[in-house]
Design an enzyme around this catalytic site. Structure first.
Site, PDB file in Angstrom:
ATOM      1  N   ASN A   1       0.861  -1.184   0.000  1.00 35.52           N
ATOM      2  CA  ASN A   1       0.000   0.000   0.000  1.00 35.52           C
ATOM      3  C   ASN A   1       0.896   1.232   0.000  1.00 35.52           C
ATOM      4  O   ASN A   1       1.485   1.565   1.023  1.00 35.52           O
ATOM      5  CB  ASN A   1      -0.893  -0.051   1.254  1.00 35.52           C
ATOM      6  N   TRP A   2       0.987   1.892  -1.162  1.00 31.95           N
ATOM      7  CA  TRP A   2       1.909   3.029  -1.286  1.00 31.95           C
ATOM      8  C   TRP A   2       1.306   4.309  -0.730  1.00 31.95           C
ATOM      9  O   TRP A   2       1.975   5.349  -0.720  1.00 31.95           O
ATOM     10  CB  TRP A   2       2.312   3.227  -2.752  1.00 31.95           C
ATOM     11  N   LYS A   3       0.042   4.278  -0.303  1.00 31.04           N
ATOM     12  CA  LYS A   3      -0.613   5.462   0.275  1.00 31.04           C
ATOM     13  C   LYS A   3      -0.420   6.668  -0.655  1.00 31.04           C
ATOM     14  O   LYS A   3      -0.498   6.525  -1.859  1.00 31.04           O
ATOM     15  CB  LYS A   3      -0.086   5.710   1.688  1.00 31.04           C
TER      16      LYS A   3
ATOM     17  N   GLY B   1       2.130   2.252  10.748  1.00 37.60           N
ATOM     18  CA  GLY B   1       3.091   3.342  10.630  1.00 37.60           C
ATOM     19  C   GLY B   1       3.770   3.714  11.938  1.00 37.60           C
ATOM     20  O   GLY B   1       4.419   4.753  12.030  1.00 37.60           O
TER      21      GLY B   1
ATOM     22  N   GLU C   1      -5.798  -4.916  10.381  1.00 43.51           N
ATOM     23  CA  GLU C   1      -4.779  -3.884  10.575  1.00 43.51           C
ATOM     24  C   GLU C   1      -5.056  -3.151  11.880  1.00 43.51           C
ATOM     25  O   GLU C   1      -5.815  -2.170  11.896  1.00 43.51           O
ATOM     26  CB  GLU C   1      -4.816  -2.886   9.409  1.00 43.51           C
TER      27      GLU C   1
ATOM     28  N   GLY D   1       2.657  -1.238   4.293  1.00 42.33           N
ATOM     29  CA  GLY D   1       2.702   0.180   3.961  1.00 42.33           C
ATOM     30  C   GLY D   1       4.135   0.633   3.740  1.00 42.33           C
ATOM     31  O   GLY D   1       4.711   0.453   2.670  1.00 42.33           O
ATOM     32  N   GLY D   2       4.738   1.204   4.782  1.00 43.57           N
ATOM     33  CA  GLY D   2       6.062   1.818   4.662  1.00 43.57           C
ATOM     34  C   GLY D   2       7.095   0.933   3.995  1.00 43.57           C
ATOM     35  O   GLY D   2       7.841   1.395   3.116  1.00 43.57           O
TER      36      GLY D   2
ATOM     37  N   SER E   1       3.011  -2.220  10.292  1.00 41.96           N
ATOM     38  CA  SER E   1       4.463  -2.274  10.502  1.00 41.96           C
ATOM     39  C   SER E   1       5.071  -3.635  10.158  1.00 41.96           C
ATOM     40  O   SER E   1       5.957  -4.118  10.862  1.00 41.96           O
ATOM     41  CB  SER E   1       4.817  -1.854  11.932  1.00 41.96           C
TER      42      SER E   1
ATOM     43  N   HIS F   1      -9.651   1.289   4.653  1.00 40.50           N
ATOM     44  CA  HIS F   1      -8.385   1.467   5.360  1.00 40.50           C
ATOM     45  C   HIS F   1      -8.602   2.412   6.544  1.00 40.50           C
ATOM     46  O   HIS F   1      -9.381   3.366   6.451  1.00 40.50           O
ATOM     47  CB  HIS F   1      -7.330   2.035   4.398  1.00 40.50           C
TER      48      HIS F   1
ATOM     49  N   GLU G   1      -6.953   4.780   7.652  1.00 42.01           N
ATOM     50  CA  GLU G   1      -6.712   6.207   7.378  1.00 42.01           C
ATOM     51  C   GLU G   1      -7.924   6.835   6.702  1.00 42.01           C
ATOM     52  O   GLU G   1      -8.215   8.010   6.908  1.00 42.01           O
ATOM     53  CB  GLU G   1      -5.432   6.364   6.537  1.00 42.01           C
TER      54      GLU G   1
HETATM   55  P1  PGA Z   1       2.589   0.226   7.654  1.00 36.31           P
HETATM   56  O1  PGA Z   1       1.156   0.476   6.957  1.00 36.31           O
HETATM   57  O2  PGA Z   1       3.124  -1.063   7.101  1.00 36.31           O
HETATM   58  O3  PGA Z   1       3.417   1.419   7.249  1.00 36.31           O
HETATM   59  O4  PGA Z   1       2.351   0.166   9.120  1.00 36.31           O
HETATM   60  C1  PGA Z   1       0.262  -0.578   6.766  1.00 36.31           C
HETATM   61  C2  PGA Z   1      -1.006  -0.070   6.128  1.00 36.31           C
HETATM   62  O5  PGA Z   1      -1.419   1.047   6.485  1.00 36.31           O
HETATM   63  O6  PGA Z   1      -1.605  -0.726   5.269  1.00 36.31           O
END
Ligand code: PGA
Length: 220
Positions: free
Chosen positions: A6-8, A148, A142, A199-200, A178, A76, A78
């Site tokens: 997930n590149w956000k 994050g 999640e 994500g990251g 994470s 998600h 966010e």
């Molecule tokens: P993260 O993000 O791996 O940076 O914690 C995961 C996500 O939000 O899908």
């Protein structure tokens, strides 16, 4: 086993550098076409429920299909936290995308406060109650406190939550929060963990590749 990056709202790696990976990428809308052209399984990060209409800033299932996009994330945390996404809108997005022929990864998970108050199962039950099983639907657990933050659920915590989720909706469940090259193998080795939403660590080709390789080493 699915490993989804997930590149956000980041540009992410060069999609062509990921060509050898059997993985899903969820780039920003502006890079969907690049990822499709690179031959990657490409998902959007969100999708609206109407095929078209006066919904500024949204994108519809037929628009994604026209680009060659295979699926979409929905729900998600966010989106829920910053953009007013509710269980109801998540359900509408998931249903419309599935009906249109897209695959869907629907995200669920509790906040830190909810976990501390012992409300994790109640929150997961509520978030799942609006979803129905579908062959193209995958869930992602999640925990919001792990996204994050560098805090990861232990493999045992992930396994427990995934088993609870599967007792409500018997679907594949990815773990997200994470996930890094050094913790991926332990999480993915759990029997109820069917992949990862990253994500990251998906923004760096080497770390995303290392996570995919860890997944490939797990006996199926
Ligand atoms: P993260 O993000 O791996 O940076 O914690 C995961 C996500 O939000 O899908």
């Amino acid at each position: 086993m699915i490993i989804a990056g997930n590149w956000k709202m980041f540009r992410g790696p060069d999609p062509y550098a990921l060509q050898e990976l059997d993985a899903v990428v969820c780039p920003p809308y502006t890079r969907l076409r690049d990822c499709v052209d690179a031959g990657l399984a490409t998902y959007a990060q969100n999708v609206h429920w109407e095929p078209e209409g006066p919904y500024t800033g949204e994108i519809s299932p037929p628009m994604l299909l026209e680009l060659g996009v295979a699926g979409s994330l929905v729900g998600h945390s966010e989106r829920r936290q910053y953009f007013g996404e509710t269980d109801d809108t998540v359900a509408k997005r998931a249903r419309a995308a599935l009906d249109a022929g897209l695959r869907v990864i629907a995200c669920v998970g509790e906040t830190r406060g909810e976990r501390e108050r012992g409300e994790t199962e109640e929150v997961l039950r509520r978030q799942l109650s609006v979803l129905e099983p579908h062959p193209s639907l995958v869930l992602a657990y999640e925990p919001v406190w792990a996204i994050g933050t560098g805090l990861t659920a232990t493999p045992e915590m992930a396994e427990e939550a995934h088993e609870f989720i599967k007792s409500i909706l018997d679907l594949p469940v990815l773990y997200g929060g994470s996930v890094k090259p050094d913790n991926a193998a332990g999480l993915l080795a759990q029997s109820a963990v069917d992949g990862a939403l990253v994500g990251g660590a998906s923004l760096d080709v080497d770390s995303f590749t290392a996570i995919c390789q860890a997944a490939a080493r797990i006996p199926s």
